[in-house]
Enzyme design. Structure first.
Site, short mmCIF file in Angstrom:
data_model
loop_
_atom_site.label_atom_id
_atom_site.label_comp_id
_atom_site.label_asym_id
_atom_site.label_seq_id
_atom_site.Cartn_x
_atom_site.Cartn_y
_atom_site.Cartn_z
N LYS A 13 58.30 97.68 66.77
CA LYS A 13 59.03 96.79 67.69
C LYS A 13 60.04 95.92 66.94
O LYS A 13 61.19 95.76 67.37
CB LYS A 13 58.04 95.92 68.47
CG LYS A 13 57.10 96.69 69.38
CD LYS A 13 56.23 95.78 70.23
CE LYS A 13 55.22 94.99 69.41
NZ LYS A 13 54.24 95.86 68.71
N ARG A 127 51.54 100.58 54.38
CA ARG A 127 52.51 99.49 54.33
C ARG A 127 52.21 98.55 53.16
O ARG A 127 51.08 98.25 52.86
CB ARG A 127 52.49 98.70 55.65
CG ARG A 127 53.49 97.55 55.69
CD ARG A 127 53.64 97.00 57.09
NE ARG A 127 52.43 96.38 57.62
CZ ARG A 127 52.33 95.86 58.84
NH1 ARG A 127 53.37 95.91 59.66
NH2 ARG A 127 51.19 95.31 59.23
N ARG A 171 42.53 96.61 66.14
CA ARG A 171 43.74 96.11 66.80
C ARG A 171 44.24 97.10 67.84
O ARG A 171 44.70 96.71 68.91
CB ARG A 171 44.83 95.82 65.76
CG ARG A 171 44.51 94.65 64.84
CD ARG A 171 45.50 94.55 63.70
NE ARG A 171 46.86 94.27 64.18
CZ ARG A 171 47.95 94.46 63.46
NH1 ARG A 171 47.87 94.97 62.24
NH2 ARG A 171 49.13 94.17 63.95
#
Length: 212
Positions: A13, A127, A171
């Site tokens: 996003k 990441r 999550r």
């Protein structure tokens, strides 16, 4: 142009929003940014929110909505905005609808970034982030030139503590339970646009330009 970006953690996003913002110069607004700004500025809402956060509690929806209402009337939102990470629940979406109606603002679209859970897990476990400047890397697609060293500032590049598979899957479970129902909510409102989140960092921009 007034948009909401929906998508699982790791769907991209923020990356998509940066591309749209660079082209159209509209405000990119996230709940986290609003909370941090209000706390830093010591606003009444910020002090209230900090009290909840300090005690480990979630900041209530009405506090977030009031922060959002104040944010959306700031000058940089005049030409438009993108909401990133808000709303997260049907209750928040209903409160947002009411608030936007009071401000006389209509949403142009809600963009849903579609991505498979396993792709998210792969993205986030690989990441890495610079401790000093926040530059983001990925061991698969965008590694730093020197392992553990930031290309930009020379700071230490690390894996965040919450970028582990267990936390990521938790999550994702929360997203599917609380946020995914918003897809149907906005589909019924006739403003939902679905985008393949793996189709490139400018896929949202392309959809916007295609629809005029």
């Amino acid at each position: 142009m007034r948009l909401i970006l929906l998508g699982a953690p790791g769907a991209g996003k923020g990356t998509q929003a940066d591309v749209v913002k660079s082209k159209y110069n509209i405000a990119h607004i996230s709940t986290g940014d609003i909370l941090r700004a209000n706390v830093k500025q010591g606003t009444e809402l910020g002090k209230l929110a900090q009290g909840y956060m300090t005690s480990g509690k979630l900041v209530p929806d009405d506090v977030i909505i009031n922060m959002m209402k104040a944010r959306l009337v700031e000058p940089d939102c005049k030409e438009g905005f993108m909401l990133d990470g808000f709303p997260r629940t049907i209750t928040q979406a209903e409160a947002l609808d009411k608030m936007l109606a009071e401000l006389g603002i209509a949403l142009d679209a809600v963009v849903s970034l579609e991505i498979d859970d396993e792709v998210v897990v792969s993205r986030l476990t690989s990441r890495r982030v610079c401790k000093q400047c926040g530059e983001i890397y990925n061991t698969i697609g965008k590694p730093s030139r020197v392992d553990g060293v930031c290309d930009k500032c020379g700071g230490e590049v690390i894996q965040r503590a919450d970028d582990n598979e267990g936390t990521i899957r938790n999550r994702l479970s929360v997203f599917h339970e609380q946020t995914a129902p918003l897809i149907e909510y906005y589909k019924k409102a006739g403003i939902l646009v679905s985008v393949d989140a793996t189709a490139g960092k400018d896929s949202v921009l392309k959809i916007i330009e295609r629809q005029g």
